[in-house]
Structures are given as C-alpha cells and as structure tokens.
Design a protein around this motif. Structure first.
Motif, PDB file in Angstrom:
ATOM      1  N   ILE A  70      -2.633  -3.559   0.364  1.00 33.47           N
ATOM      2  CA  ILE A  70      -2.055  -4.270  -0.779  1.00 33.47           C
ATOM      3  C   ILE A  70      -1.400  -3.288  -1.746  1.00 33.47           C
ATOM      4  O   ILE A  70      -0.285  -3.510  -2.226  1.00 33.47           O
ATOM      5  CB  ILE A  70      -3.131  -5.105  -1.503  1.00 33.47           C
ATOM      6  N   TYR A  71      -2.104  -2.181  -2.034  1.00 34.47           N
ATOM      7  CA  TYR A  71      -1.542  -1.180  -2.951  1.00 34.47           C
ATOM      8  C   TYR A  71      -0.239  -0.616  -2.392  1.00 34.47           C
ATOM      9  O   TYR A  71       0.749  -0.449  -3.118  1.00 34.47           O
ATOM     10  CB  TYR A  71      -2.548  -0.061  -3.184  1.00 34.47           C
ATOM     11  N   HIS A  72      -0.228  -0.322  -1.103  1.00 32.25           N
ATOM     12  CA  HIS A  72       0.975   0.241  -0.481  1.00 32.25           C
ATOM     13  C   HIS A  72       2.144  -0.733  -0.554  1.00 32.25           C
ATOM     14  O   HIS A  72       3.266  -0.342  -0.898  1.00 32.25           O
ATOM     15  CB  HIS A  72       0.680   0.595   0.979  1.00 32.25           C
ATOM     16  N   VAL A  73       1.885  -1.992  -0.232  1.00 30.28           N
ATOM     17  CA  VAL A  73       2.967  -2.977  -0.221  1.00 30.28           C
ATOM     18  C   VAL A  73       3.511  -3.205  -1.628  1.00 30.28           C
ATOM     19  O   VAL A  73       4.724  -3.347  -1.831  1.00 30.28           O
ATOM     20  CB  VAL A  73       2.477  -4.305   0.393  1.00 30.28           C
ATOM     21  N   ILE A  74       2.623  -3.216  -2.627  1.00 33.00           N
ATOM     22  CA  ILE A  74       3.069  -3.427  -4.008  1.00 33.00           C
ATOM     23  C   ILE A  74       3.891  -2.248  -4.502  1.00 33.00           C
ATOM     24  O   ILE A  74       4.963  -2.416  -5.107  1.00 33.00           O
ATOM     25  CB  ILE A  74       1.862  -3.663  -4.933  1.00 33.00           C
ATOM     26  N   THR A  75       3.419  -1.039  -4.255  1.00 34.40           N
ATOM     27  CA  THR A  75       4.099   0.145  -4.788  1.00 34.40           C
ATOM     28  C   THR A  75       5.321   0.553  -3.961  1.00 34.40           C
ATOM     29  O   THR A  75       6.188   1.274  -4.457  1.00 34.40           O
ATOM     30  CB  THR A  75       3.126   1.332  -4.871  1.00 34.40           C
ATOM     31  N   ASP A  76       5.386   0.121  -2.711  1.00 34.91           N
ATOM     32  CA  ASP A  76       6.547   0.400  -1.861  1.00 34.91           C
ATOM     33  C   ASP A  76       7.169  -0.906  -1.369  1.00 34.91           C
ATOM     34  O   ASP A  76       7.541  -1.029  -0.195  1.00 34.91           O
ATOM     35  CB  ASP A  76       6.140   1.269  -0.664  1.00 34.91           C
ATOM     36  N   ASN A  77       7.282  -1.849  -2.285  1.00 39.85           N
ATOM     37  CA  ASN A  77       7.773  -3.179  -1.904  1.00 39.85           C
ATOM     38  C   ASN A  77       9.201  -3.157  -1.386  1.00 39.85           C
ATOM     39  O   ASN A  77       9.627  -4.053  -0.660  1.00 39.85           O
ATOM     40  CB  ASN A  77       7.664  -4.133  -3.103  1.00 39.85           C
ATOM     41  N   GLN A  78       9.974  -2.125  -1.752  1.00 43.14           N
ATOM     42  CA  GLN A  78      11.363  -2.047  -1.300  1.00 43.14           C
ATOM     43  C   GLN A  78      11.462  -1.902   0.216  1.00 43.14           C
ATOM     44  O   GLN A  78      12.526  -2.150   0.804  1.00 43.14           O
ATOM     45  CB  GLN A  78      12.079  -0.878  -1.988  1.00 43.14           C
ATOM     46  N   LYS A  85      15.515  -6.777   4.823  1.00 43.16           N
ATOM     47  CA  LYS A  85      14.129  -6.401   5.075  1.00 43.16           C
ATOM     48  C   LYS A  85      13.387  -7.561   5.731  1.00 43.16           C
ATOM     49  O   LYS A  85      13.812  -8.713   5.692  1.00 43.16           O
ATOM     50  CB  LYS A  85      13.430  -5.998   3.775  1.00 43.16           C
ATOM     51  N   HIS A  86      12.225  -7.256   6.292  1.00 41.72           N
ATOM     52  CA  HIS A  86      11.415  -8.259   6.978  1.00 41.72           C
ATOM     53  C   HIS A  86      10.028  -8.289   6.339  1.00 41.72           C
ATOM     54  O   HIS A  86       9.204  -7.402   6.601  1.00 41.72           O
ATOM     55  CB  HIS A  86      11.315  -7.938   8.465  1.00 41.72           C
ATOM     56  N   ALA A  90       5.088  -6.212   6.386  1.00 41.24           N
ATOM     57  CA  ALA A  90       4.014  -5.793   5.484  1.00 41.24           C
ATOM     58  C   ALA A  90       2.640  -5.951   6.138  1.00 41.24           C
ATOM     59  O   ALA A  90       1.671  -5.317   5.709  1.00 41.24           O
ATOM     60  CB  ALA A  90       4.065  -6.610   4.188  1.00 41.24           C
ATOM     61  N   LEU A  91       2.571  -6.773   7.178  1.00 40.03           N
ATOM     62  CA  LEU A  91       1.298  -6.991   7.876  1.00 40.03           C
ATOM     63  C   LEU A  91       1.062  -5.971   8.985  1.00 40.03           C
ATOM     64  O   LEU A  91      -0.030  -5.894   9.537  1.00 40.03           O
ATOM     65  CB  LEU A  91       1.255  -8.402   8.476  1.00 40.03           C
ATOM     66  N   TRP A  94      -0.614  -1.005  11.476  1.00 36.47           N
ATOM     67  CA  TRP A  94      -0.647   0.067  12.473  1.00 36.47           C
ATOM     68  C   TRP A  94       0.554   1.008  12.373  1.00 36.47           C
ATOM     69  O   TRP A  94       0.540   2.093  12.940  1.00 36.47           O
ATOM     70  CB  TRP A  94      -0.695  -0.547  13.872  1.00 36.47           C
ATOM     71  N   GLU A  95       1.597   0.599  11.655  1.00 36.14           N
ATOM     72  CA  GLU A  95       2.763   1.464  11.487  1.00 36.14           C
ATOM     73  C   GLU A  95       2.595   2.433  10.315  1.00 36.14           C
ATOM     74  O   GLU A  95       3.514   3.169   9.982  1.00 36.14           O
ATOM     75  CB  GLU A  95       4.016   0.604  11.291  1.00 36.14           C
ATOM     76  N   GLY A  96       1.430   2.424   9.702  1.00 39.25           N
ATOM     77  CA  GLY A  96       1.161   3.319   8.579  1.00 39.25           C
ATOM     78  C   GLY A  96       1.294   2.590   7.254  1.00 39.25           C
ATOM     79  O   GLY A  96       1.864   1.509   7.171  1.00 39.25           O
TER      80      GLY A  96
END
Length: 325
Positions: A70-78, A85-86, A90-91, A94-96
């Motif tokens: 969640i933190y990653h998706v919020i801070t790197d939402n771009q 974008k797709h 965000a789910l 496994w891609e990091g």
C-alpha cells in the motif's frame, strides 16, 4: 569498457512447468524465516515460549506485506495510474515494490493483534524480533537485484552493478550503477549486529531495542535513498523517502530516550509470556511429582480443617474435680 562490475541476473523467474518460481518472493520468504528463527531464540532467552514468535508472526507478516505494498503504490502511484498505465499492475507484488515504512507500520498492527491474543506485551516482542527484521530486510533486498531495480547513480567503481533491461515504457537502461541494494543489505546486517550487541551490553527493554533498530536503519536508508535515481516524488530537493527517514529517525530517538527514563532495564521474564510461564510451572511440577499450583491435593481439606483448631483441645474436668475439697 568496464573492467569489473557486479553482473545482474538475466532473469528473476524460473518456470517449473506452469508454476513460476520468482526469486523476489524467495528472498522475502527467506527473510521471514530468518526473522522468526532469530526472534524465537531471543524470545526464549528472555523467558518466553518457543512458539510465541511464530504464532504472532502469522498475524504480523501478512499485515506487513499488505502495508508495504500500500505504501509503495501510494508513494509511487505514477507507476500504476494515469494515461497509458494499468492499475491492476498495483497487485503484482512479485514484480517488486514493498515500502518498508508501510510494512513496519502495518506489521506492528498485526503483531499487536497476535500479541494481544497471546497475552504478550508488544514492546517486549518488538525488542526480541528487531534484529531479525533487519536481517529479513537484508535478505529481501537481494530480490531487487534479481529484478534489476532500485539501483543508484552511474559509477566506475569495481563493485558497480551492471544493468541491462527494458522498462515498461520501452526505455532501455544499460550501464554500471551504484548497487544500492547491496549497500542497504550490508547496512541492515550491521544494524542487526548493533542491536544484538547493545541489547546485551545495556539490557534494553520496553521497546528500546526496537527503537534503536529503527533509528540505525533510517541513517543508512537516508544515504542509499540519496544515491538512487529511479523516479520518485521530491520535496525541497529531497526524495519523499528521505523525508520519511528523517521523521522516523527523530521519532525513534525520542522514544528511545523517553522510554529509557520511564522504564529502565528490561521486563520481568515471568511477565512477558504468561502462557509460557504457566507451562513451565506445570512442567516443573509434573517432573517433581507435585500437583499443579491450581489443583490442590486431597490432603488440602484436612490441612485446612486442622488449621481451624490450633493448639490442643482443653481437658474436660471430671465431676469429682468440680467438688471443693
């Protein structure tokens, strides 16, 4: 031409038939195993039960993974939202893309739930698991190596990291860069060693060992974050994670000092894991052939009855002795 460098893996996935085995996931799993193993040894040494850390980790780990994502998706939402974008990407964990700040925050919530169910004080549990978390991070960072991500600025140093990959937008990245994954992995190992040493030397308790881990980690994270060149939000010239590291460092130092003044020393070993303490008492009683403390023996009622009649009963005078001489 570069004379020496660290090569990047050509791929991070091994397909076992229809089942993809991803190196990133294996690095995380190895980290979890190491954290639970070391945390259990430290917990038992403090007076806790052998399975307590694992039982609580069942709650903490899933919460931590969700929080980190969640933190990653919020801070790197771009990376996931906007034109071209797709969002479903965000789910694809496994891609990091796991933010340690969200992982620790949400993992603490999960640990609190597990600790509450077990009757364990969360600060004591956090102290025991702290160096294990640092080692888990050290293992997890190698997943970034397999994914060829989170590298730093270009470098000519012999330990530079060779990158040769194509980004999602078609951009080709080739060159030798600072291996920030390696820097952070080494730093996390040093943090674990520091916490273990300080914990033994100064008998840290009540969450102070965990606070030391957080403060020490943020110092190294600030430096590696400063080296990174991947896209990130910036404020006043610093990356968002640098600002987060500064704030978390200040909070950890304040917590370390304040808690140290209010609660010097370490918790009573018999108070940190009531269930384990009870099990040890029952096992000791069984080995000695004595009844458990909460199960009085059959002789107890008789002893209680005797206790109600202290001393000898008065001698009854005969009728003759009652007559005056």
């Amino acid at each position: 031409m570069d004379l020496a460098y660290i090569p990047s893996p050509s791929r991070g996935v091994l397909n076992l038939g229809p089942i993809p085995l991803r190196a990133y996931a294996f690095c995380i799993i190895i980290g979890v195993v190491v954290a639970v193993w070391l945390g259990s040894k430290r917990w038992v040494a403090r007076g806790g039960g052998r399975h307590t850390v694992g039982d609580i980790a069942v709650w903490a780990v899933p919460f931590g993974l969700v929080g980190g994502r969640i933190y990653h998706v919020i801070t790197d939402n771009q990376l996931y939202f906007g034109e071209g974008k797709h969002p479903l990407d965000a789910l694809k964990i496994w891609e990091g893309g796991l933010g340690i700040w969200g992982a620790i925050a949400f993992g603490a919530v999960g640990a609190w739930i597990g600790a509450r169910r077990r009757g364990v004080p969360l600060p004591a549990y956090a102290d025991a698991i702290a160096p294990g978390i640092a080692l888990a991070q050290a293992c997890g960072r190698w997943g970034n190596w397999f994914n060829q991500e989170l590298y730093g600025r270009p470098t000519t140093l012999p330990w530079g990291l060779k990158i040769d990959k194509t980004l999602a937008d078609g951009t080709v990245v080739q060159g030798v860069y600072h291996p920030t994954f390696l820097y952070e992995s080494i730093w996390c190992v040093l943090v674990a060693v520091l916490v273990i040493w300080a914990d033994k030397r100064f008998t840290l308790g009540h969450g102070r060992a965990f606070a030391l881990y957080v403060a020490a980690y943020t110092v190294g994270r600030f430096w590696t974050e400063w080296l990174r060149i991947d896209e990130a939000h910036r404020f006043f010239g610093l990356r968002l994670n640098d600002w987060t590291a500064i704030l978390v460092f200040v909070g950890a130092v304040v917590a370390f000092v304040v808690v140290g003044k209010r609660h010097p020393g370490r918790e009573d070993p018999d108070s940190i894991d009531p269930q384990a303490t009870k099990e040890r008492a029952e096992a000791a009683a069984a080995e000695a052939g004595e009844p458990a403390a909460d199960a009085p023996s059959d002789a107890a009622p008789e002893r209680a009855k005797d206790a109600e009649q202290p001393g000898e009963a008065p001698v009854e005078l005969s009728k003759d002795s009652e007559k005056p001489s």
